[in-house]
Motif scaffolding. Structure first.
Motif, short mmCIF file in Angstrom:
data_model
loop_
_atom_site.label_atom_id
_atom_site.label_comp_id
_atom_site.label_asym_id
_atom_site.label_seq_id
_atom_site.Cartn_x
_atom_site.Cartn_y
_atom_site.Cartn_z
N PHE A 1 -6.65 -37.84 11.22
CA PHE A 1 -5.62 -36.80 11.25
C PHE A 1 -6.09 -35.51 10.60
CE2 PHE A 1 -3.21 -39.78 13.17
CZ PHE A 1 -2.40 -40.61 12.42
N ALA A 2 -7.37 -35.45 10.25
CA ALA A 2 -7.88 -34.27 9.57
C ALA A 2 -7.71 -33.03 10.44
CB ALA A 2 -9.36 -34.47 9.23
N GLY A 3 -7.31 -31.92 9.84
CA GLY A 3 -7.17 -30.67 10.57
C GLY A 3 -5.81 -30.46 11.17
N LEU A 4 -4.97 -31.49 11.20
CA LEU A 4 -3.63 -31.31 11.74
C LEU A 4 -2.78 -30.48 10.79
CD1 LEU A 4 -2.81 -34.88 13.09
CD2 LEU A 4 -3.26 -32.84 14.45
N PRO A 5 -1.84 -29.70 11.30
CA PRO A 5 -0.95 -28.94 10.42
C PRO A 5 0.07 -29.85 9.75
CG PRO A 5 -0.33 -28.61 12.71
CD PRO A 5 -1.59 -29.42 12.73
N ARG B 1 0.19 -50.50 -0.47
CA ARG B 1 -0.79 -50.62 0.61
C ARG B 1 -0.71 -49.44 1.58
NH1 ARG B 1 3.67 -53.25 1.99
NH2 ARG B 1 4.32 -53.44 4.18
N MET B 2 0.43 -48.73 1.60
CA MET B 2 0.57 -47.55 2.44
C MET B 2 -0.47 -46.49 2.08
SD MET B 2 3.03 -48.03 4.60
CE MET B 2 4.16 -49.39 4.85
N ALA B 3 -0.81 -46.42 0.80
CA ALA B 3 -1.83 -45.46 0.38
C ALA B 3 -3.18 -45.83 0.96
CB ALA B 3 -1.91 -45.40 -1.15
N MET B 4 -3.44 -47.13 1.03
CA MET B 4 -4.70 -47.57 1.63
C MET B 4 -4.72 -47.25 3.12
SD MET B 4 -4.96 -51.23 -0.30
CE MET B 4 -5.11 -51.35 -2.07
N TYR B 5 -3.60 -47.49 3.79
CA TYR B 5 -3.54 -47.12 5.22
C TYR B 5 -3.74 -45.62 5.36
CZ TYR B 5 -1.23 -51.70 5.87
OH TYR B 5 -0.92 -53.03 5.88
N SER B 6 -3.13 -44.86 4.45
CA SER B 6 -3.23 -43.40 4.49
C SER B 6 -4.70 -42.96 4.39
CB SER B 6 -2.41 -42.80 3.35
OG SER B 6 -2.42 -41.41 3.41
N ALA B 7 -5.43 -43.58 3.48
CA ALA B 7 -6.85 -43.25 3.33
C ALA B 7 -7.62 -43.61 4.58
CB ALA B 7 -7.43 -43.95 2.11
N SER B 8 -7.28 -44.73 5.17
CA SER B 8 -7.99 -45.18 6.36
C SER B 8 -7.71 -44.27 7.56
CB SER B 8 -7.57 -46.63 6.67
OG SER B 8 -8.14 -47.08 7.85
N LEU B 9 -6.49 -43.73 7.66
CA LEU B 9 -6.13 -42.88 8.80
C LEU B 9 -6.49 -41.42 8.58
CD1 LEU B 9 -2.62 -44.31 9.78
CD2 LEU B 9 -4.69 -44.42 11.14
N ALA B 10 -6.70 -41.03 7.32
CA ALA B 10 -6.91 -39.61 6.99
C ALA B 10 -7.98 -38.92 7.86
CB ALA B 10 -7.24 -39.45 5.51
N PRO B 11 -9.14 -39.53 8.06
CA PRO B 11 -10.16 -38.85 8.88
C PRO B 11 -9.68 -38.57 10.30
CG PRO B 11 -11.09 -40.79 7.81
CD PRO B 11 -9.63 -40.82 7.56
N PHE C 1 -3.39 -39.73 1.09
CA PHE C 1 -4.73 -39.38 1.56
C PHE C 1 -4.70 -38.55 2.83
CE2 PHE C 1 -7.36 -41.52 -1.43
CZ PHE C 1 -6.60 -42.56 -1.90
N ILE C 2 -3.67 -38.74 3.64
CA ILE C 2 -3.57 -37.98 4.88
C ILE C 2 -3.50 -36.50 4.56
CG2 ILE C 2 -2.01 -37.42 6.79
CD1 ILE C 2 -1.43 -40.42 7.02
N GLN C 3 -2.78 -36.16 3.48
CA GLN C 3 -2.68 -34.76 3.09
C GLN C 3 -3.86 -34.32 2.23
OE1 GLN C 3 -0.20 -32.44 4.10
NE2 GLN C 3 -1.81 -31.19 3.23
N ASP D 1 -8.42 -33.75 3.79
CA ASP D 1 -8.29 -33.01 5.04
C ASP D 1 -9.65 -32.48 5.47
OD1 ASP D 1 -6.99 -29.89 6.16
OD2 ASP D 1 -7.00 -31.80 7.21
N GLY D 2 -10.33 -33.21 6.35
CA GLY D 2 -11.62 -32.73 6.83
C GLY D 2 -12.75 -33.22 5.95
N GLY D 3 -12.50 -33.31 4.64
CA GLY D 3 -13.54 -33.85 3.77
C GLY D 3 -13.71 -35.33 4.06
#
Lengths: 236, 105
Positions: free
Chosen positions: A94-98, A82-92, B24-26, B29-31
């Motif tokens: 955190f976009a652009g972060l280093p 389920r962490m992958a699902m959370y990751s997908a949900s949070l990805a937008p 997905f966080i990695q 990215d932006g997409g």
């Protein structure tokens, strides 16, 4: 006050009421590791390296039952899918972060940090400094987790089994569940997820959990699609 | 298993878990995460948390509903959770109900 500090503090404030409930969870995970013969180093090792309570407890129980190493590893991965699902949900958000932000933030991801931060992000979409807010949520939980693990290791076997402290685990999940259920499709998702997980409880490798989660997500999505159909309001 | 084996297990378990967290966080990215996926993601917490909580409350050590005190205490706690939405209160009432019912039984 700097904006980033304000966001950090806001995250901590949002997470604060949940932190005490993490303590019995962490204590239970620490005791479970001791019961499995992993010793304090093993208990802390799991707490830091895996940092996921439900899977830590399941892994400790399996190790104590002399399960195969590969079974233990796969079980942890499945429980934590389920962490992958959370990751997908949070990805937008955190976009652009280093990488030096993304990797630590990802490491700190937990059910509670996800629930609190995603609620805030969706309620206040225009706010910047989300990574600071999330850090304010997630880092204190990590600290409390380690302290609680230490408490479990220290207190360890002296807590009588009759206290059934492991009952706090489903209680915590139930309390979190209530915040995740706020409209009919999410009710459907929860009922399906819980129902399938109960029905599939006998499956090996905790597959019942992932079956329940997948069915619940599908059921919720279907319920939402049905709800949005024209004329759906008439036929209840 | 030996302690050395256990450390290998812990390391692999942790690495895989981190990979899941980072995925997905990695990668996204932006997409944009595809719309279907983001709509479905809304239901992940409800489905997963229910899948985690329900079996633990319903199943006792000897199988389905073999521990009615847990079931009742869980139902009472569920009511409190719904009414007050407080994690701490749910824990307190749930554990209190469990101990009370055990003492009465």
């Amino acid at each position: 006050m700097e904006r980033s500090t304000a966001a950090l503090t806001a995250g901590l404030q949002a997470m604060a009421p949940i932190l005490p409930s993490v303590v019995p969870f962490g204590i239970t995970a620490g005791i479970a590791a001791l019961d499995a013969g992993l010793g304090p180093e093993g208990a802390f090792g799991m707490a830091v390296v895996v940092f996921a309570g439900a899977s830590q407890i399941a892994a400790a129980q399996l190790i104590g039952q002399d399960a195969l190493a590969v079974v233990v590893v796969l079980t942890v991965w499945i429980i934590n899918l389920r962490m992958a699902m959370y990751s997908a949900s949070l990805a937008p958000h955190f976009a652009g972060l280093p990488k030096r932000w993304k990797w630590p933030l990802a490491y700190l991801l937990t059910d509670q940090a996800y629930a609190v931060s995603i609620t805030h992000f969706t309620a206040a979409p225009e706010q910047g400094d989300r990574h600071w807010f999330y850090l304010g949520c997630a880092l204190p939980l990590w600290v409390v987790w380690l302290l609680a693990t230490g408490l479990g290791v220290w207190v360890g076997a002296s807590v009588p089994a009759s206290w059934q402290l492991n009952f706090t685990i489903p209680l915590i999940f139930m309390a979190l569940l209530v915040s995740a259920v706020y409209d009919r499709p999410t009710v459907v998702a929860a009922l399906t997820g819980g129902g399938v997980a109960v029905a599939a409880h006998g499956l090996p490798f905790h597959l019942g959990l992932i079956a329940g989660a997948l069915c619940g997500v599908v059921a919720g999505a279907v319920a939402e699609v049905l709800r949005e159909r024209p004329g759906a309001g008439r036929a209840r | 298993m030996s302690m050395a084996e256990a450390w290998v297990v812990i390391a692999l378990a942790g690495l895989g878990t981190f990979a899941l967290r980072l995925s997905f966080i990695q990668l996204f990215d932006g997409g944009q995460v595809p719309r279907r996926i983001s709509r479905a993601l809304r239901f992940v917490p409800a489905a997963v948390l229910a899948a985690l909580a329900a079996p633990a409350i319903v199943y006792g050590p000897e199988g389905f509903a073999s521990d009615p005190t847990r079931l009742f205490a869980g139902l009472i706690a569920a009511g409190v959770a719904w009414w007050r939405r407080s994690v701490l209160l749910t824990l307190a009432v749930g554990m209190g109900a469990l101990w009370l019912l055990k003492w009465l039984a």
